[in-house]
Motif scaffolding. Structure first.
Motif, PDB file in Angstrom:
ATOM      1  N   GLY A 103      16.405 -21.462  34.851  1.00 33.70           N
ATOM      2  CA  GLY A 103      17.095 -22.696  35.198  1.00 33.70           C
ATOM      3  C   GLY A 103      18.595 -22.555  35.365  1.00 33.70           C
ATOM      4  O   GLY A 103      19.312 -23.554  35.408  1.00 33.70           O
ATOM      5  N   VAL A 104      19.087 -21.335  35.492  1.00 40.24           N
ATOM      6  CA  VAL A 104      20.520 -21.122  35.696  1.00 40.24           C
ATOM      7  C   VAL A 104      20.884 -21.597  37.100  1.00 40.24           C
ATOM      8  O   VAL A 104      20.201 -21.283  38.069  1.00 40.24           O
ATOM      9  N   ARG A 105      21.967 -22.355  37.186  1.00 34.56           N
ATOM     10  CA  ARG A 105      22.444 -22.830  38.482  1.00 34.56           C
ATOM     11  C   ARG A 105      23.896 -22.441  38.724  1.00 34.56           C
ATOM     12  O   ARG A 105      24.404 -22.579  39.818  1.00 34.56           O
ATOM     13  N   GLY A 106      24.590 -21.997  37.685  1.00 36.77           N
ATOM     14  CA  GLY A 106      25.989 -21.622  37.818  1.00 36.77           C
ATOM     15  C   GLY A 106      26.388 -20.660  36.724  1.00 36.77           C
ATOM     16  O   GLY A 106      25.585 -20.331  35.854  1.00 36.77           O
ATOM     17  N   THR A 107      27.637 -20.246  36.786  1.00 37.92           N
ATOM     18  CA  THR A 107      28.131 -19.304  35.789  1.00 37.92           C
ATOM     19  C   THR A 107      29.413 -19.847  35.160  1.00 37.92           C
ATOM     20  O   THR A 107      30.167 -20.555  35.836  1.00 37.92           O
ATOM     21  N   PRO A 108      29.657 -19.545  33.916  1.00 37.67           N
ATOM     22  CA  PRO A 108      28.737 -18.847  33.021  1.00 37.67           C
ATOM     23  C   PRO A 108      27.686 -19.794  32.456  1.00 37.67           C
ATOM     24  O   PRO A 108      27.956 -20.979  32.279  1.00 37.67           O
ATOM     25  N   THR A 109      26.523 -19.289  32.211  1.00 39.61           N
ATOM     26  CA  THR A 109      25.470 -20.008  31.496  1.00 39.61           C
ATOM     27  C   THR A 109      25.108 -19.149  30.305  1.00 39.61           C
ATOM     28  O   THR A 109      24.903 -17.949  30.453  1.00 39.61           O
ATOM     29  N   ILE A 110      25.064 -19.751  29.158  1.00 39.92           N
ATOM     30  CA  ILE A 110      24.829 -18.998  27.916  1.00 39.92           C
ATOM     31  C   ILE A 110      23.572 -19.513  27.236  1.00 39.92           C
ATOM     32  O   ILE A 110      23.371 -20.718  27.111  1.00 39.92           O
ATOM     33  N   PHE A 111      22.739 -18.560  26.820  1.00 38.81           N
ATOM     34  CA  PHE A 111      21.527 -18.876  26.074  1.00 38.81           C
ATOM     35  C   PHE A 111      21.609 -18.208  24.712  1.00 38.81           C
ATOM     36  O   PHE A 111      22.105 -17.087  24.592  1.00 38.81           O
ATOM     37  N   ILE A 112      21.105 -18.903  23.717  1.00 36.32           N
ATOM     38  CA  ILE A 112      20.986 -18.343  22.374  1.00 36.32           C
ATOM     39  C   ILE A 112      19.517 -18.460  22.000  1.00 36.32           C
ATOM     40  O   ILE A 112      18.985 -19.568  21.904  1.00 36.32           O
ATOM     41  N   ASN A 113      18.876 -17.305  21.853  1.00 34.80           N
ATOM     42  CA  ASN A 113      17.435 -17.253  21.576  1.00 34.80           C
ATOM     43  C   ASN A 113      16.637 -18.105  22.570  1.00 34.80           C
ATOM     44  O   ASN A 113      15.717 -18.817  22.194  1.00 34.80           O
ATOM     45  N   GLY A 114      17.020 -18.020  23.838  1.00 35.50           N
ATOM     46  CA  GLY A 114      16.286 -18.711  24.889  1.00 35.50           C
ATOM     47  C   GLY A 114      16.646 -20.173  25.077  1.00 35.50           C
ATOM     48  O   GLY A 114      16.114 -20.830  25.964  1.00 35.50           O
ATOM     49  N   ARG A 116      19.542 -22.984  26.010  1.00 28.88           N
ATOM     50  CA  ARG A 116      20.842 -23.090  26.680  1.00 28.88           C
ATOM     51  C   ARG A 116      21.885 -23.704  25.743  1.00 28.88           C
ATOM     52  O   ARG A 116      21.632 -24.721  25.103  1.00 28.88           O
ATOM     53  N   LEU A 117      23.025 -23.051  25.672  1.00 29.28           N
ATOM     54  CA  LEU A 117      24.151 -23.556  24.880  1.00 29.28           C
ATOM     55  C   LEU A 117      24.889 -24.585  25.716  1.00 29.28           C
ATOM     56  O   LEU A 117      25.351 -24.272  26.816  1.00 29.28           O
ATOM     57  N   LYS A 118      24.998 -25.796  25.202  1.00 29.53           N
ATOM     58  CA  LYS A 118      25.667 -26.866  25.952  1.00 29.53           C
ATOM     59  C   LYS A 118      27.128 -27.003  25.548  1.00 29.53           C
ATOM     60  O   LYS A 118      27.976 -27.296  26.385  1.00 29.53           O
ATOM     61  N   GLN A 119      27.420 -26.803  24.296  1.00 27.96           N
ATOM     62  CA  GLN A 119      28.797 -26.948  23.815  1.00 27.96           C
ATOM     63  C   GLN A 119      29.435 -25.566  23.712  1.00 27.96           C
ATOM     64  O   GLN A 119      29.256 -24.862  22.718  1.00 27.96           O
ATOM     65  N   ARG A 120      30.168 -25.170  24.756  1.00 26.90           N
ATOM     66  CA  ARG A 120      30.724 -23.821  24.810  1.00 26.90           C
ATOM     67  C   ARG A 120      32.101 -23.771  24.144  1.00 26.90           C
ATOM     68  O   ARG A 120      33.126 -23.588  24.790  1.00 26.90           O
ATOM     69  N   SER A 121      32.078 -23.936  22.844  1.00 23.55           N
ATOM     70  CA  SER A 121      33.273 -23.792  22.009  1.00 23.55           C
ATOM     71  C   SER A 121      32.846 -22.945  20.821  1.00 23.55           C
ATOM     72  O   SER A 121      31.645 -22.735  20.602  1.00 23.55           O
ATOM     73  N   LEU A 122      33.797 -22.470  20.041  1.00 27.98           N
ATOM     74  CA  LEU A 122      33.438 -21.677  18.868  1.00 27.98           C
ATOM     75  C   LEU A 122      32.543 -22.498  17.941  1.00 27.98           C
ATOM     76  O   LEU A 122      31.550 -21.995  17.421  1.00 27.98           O
ATOM     77  N   GLN A 123      32.854 -23.786  17.784  1.00 25.52           N
ATOM     78  CA  GLN A 123      32.045 -24.640  16.923  1.00 25.52           C
ATOM     79  C   GLN A 123      30.632 -24.806  17.491  1.00 25.52           C
ATOM     80  O   GLN A 123      29.658 -24.825  16.741  1.00 25.52           O
ATOM     81  N   GLY A 124      30.525 -24.922  18.805  1.00 24.43           N
ATOM     82  CA  GLY A 124      29.213 -25.042  19.444  1.00 24.43           C
ATOM     83  C   GLY A 124      28.376 -23.794  19.244  1.00 24.43           C
ATOM     84  O   GLY A 124      27.182 -23.871  18.925  1.00 24.43           O
ATOM     85  N   PHE A 125      29.004 -22.633  19.422  1.00 22.21           N
ATOM     86  CA  PHE A 125      28.309 -21.368  19.175  1.00 22.21           C
ATOM     87  C   PHE A 125      27.847 -21.298  17.729  1.00 22.21           C
ATOM     88  O   PHE A 125      26.697 -20.981  17.449  1.00 22.21           O
ATOM     89  N   GLN A 126      28.773 -21.566  16.806  1.00 23.03           N
ATOM     90  CA  GLN A 126      28.449 -21.461  15.391  1.00 23.03           C
ATOM     91  C   GLN A 126      27.290 -22.375  15.015  1.00 23.03           C
ATOM     92  O   GLN A 126      26.374 -21.948  14.297  1.00 23.03           O
ATOM     93  N   ALA A 127      27.309 -23.615  15.481  1.00 23.47           N
ATOM     94  CA  ALA A 127      26.251 -24.561  15.127  1.00 23.47           C
ATOM     95  C   ALA A 127      24.900 -24.060  15.614  1.00 23.47           C
ATOM     96  O   ALA A 127      23.917 -24.078  14.859  1.00 23.47           O
ATOM     97  N   MET A 128      24.845 -23.568  16.844  1.00 27.42           N
ATOM     98  CA  MET A 128      23.560 -23.125  17.382  1.00 27.42           C
ATOM     99  C   MET A 128      23.103 -21.817  16.737  1.00 27.42           C
ATOM    100  O   MET A 128      21.922 -21.667  16.417  1.00 27.42           O
ATOM    101  N   ILE A 129      24.023 -20.890  16.534  1.00 20.03           N
ATOM    102  CA  ILE A 129      23.664 -19.620  15.895  1.00 20.03           C
ATOM    103  C   ILE A 129      23.204 -19.864  14.461  1.00 20.03           C
ATOM    104  O   ILE A 129      22.179 -19.328  14.030  1.00 20.03           O
ATOM    105  N   ASP A 130      23.950 -20.676  13.729  1.00 24.39           N
ATOM    106  CA  ASP A 130      23.563 -20.970  12.347  1.00 24.39           C
ATOM    107  C   ASP A 130      22.199 -21.644  12.282  1.00 24.39           C
ATOM    108  O   ASP A 130      21.394 -21.354  11.402  1.00 24.39           O
ATOM    109  N   SER A 131      21.924 -22.518  13.245  1.00 21.66           N
ATOM    110  CA  SER A 131      20.619 -23.177  13.307  1.00 21.66           C
ATOM    111  C   SER A 131      19.514 -22.146  13.555  1.00 21.66           C
ATOM    112  O   SER A 131      18.468 -22.179  12.895  1.00 21.66           O
ATOM    113  N   GLU A 132      19.732 -21.238  14.481  1.00 26.45           N
ATOM    114  CA  GLU A 132      18.742 -20.196  14.776  1.00 26.45           C
ATOM    115  C   GLU A 132      18.550 -19.265  13.584  1.00 26.45           C
ATOM    116  O   GLU A 132      17.424 -18.868  13.268  1.00 26.45           O
ATOM    117  N   LEU A 133      19.639 -18.909  12.907  1.00 28.92           N
ATOM    118  CA  LEU A 133      19.535 -18.039  11.730  1.00 28.92           C
ATOM    119  C   LEU A 133      18.769 -18.739  10.604  1.00 28.92           C
ATOM    120  O   LEU A 133      17.968 -18.112   9.908  1.00 28.92           O
TER     121      LEU A 133
END
Length: 144
Positions: A103-114, A116-133
């Protein structure tokens, strides 16, 4: 420090970066630039070449790709030979196909464990990574 570097530094044992090419069709030199970056990667200079491309993305042409290669002190004979290697074209084609399927339509598109990351900030990364962990930790405890 760029955002992805911050994420990798914060999660050195838990996060692995996998880069996929998705040259935009509406940019005339996106595909040649992607191939050039991969050719530079064969001389262990992918990320440097990648970063240089994005600094001058609106000025890209064949001469500019050569300038970047020279600036990075690449073996120009090898670089030019590698740029013609059909294997690189095939890798990019596979990456693009995977992107369309995901479903990628543009760049950059980031996925974490499949996902899609919607909030591309350090806090957004941390929240999604911590949730996956946390999910992985729960699964690990349930399996014991």
């Amino acid at each position: 420090m760029p955002l992805l570097e911050q994420v990798l530094e914060r999660y050195p044992k838990d996060v692995k970066l996998i880069y996929k090419n998705f040259p935009l069709r509406n940019h005339q030199f996106a595909r040649p630039a992607a191939i050039a970056a991969m050719a530079a990667g064969r001389q262990d200079r992918f990320w440097e070449f990648h970063d240089e491309i994005f600094l001058v993305y609106n000025q890209l042409n064949e001469a500019k790709l050569g300038e970047i290669a020279q600036k990075l002190n690449l073996d120009m004979e090898r670089f030019n030979r590698d740029r013609k290697d059909p294997e690189l074209v095939n890798v990019i084609g596979s990456d693009v196909q995977e992107g369309f399927e995901a479903g990628v339509r543009g760049t950059p598109t980031i996925f974490i464990n499949g996902r899609r990351l919607k909030q591309r900030s350090l806090q957004g990364f941390q929240a999604m990574i911590d949730s996956e962990l946390a999910k992985l930790n729960r699964k690990g405890k349930e399996g014991k």
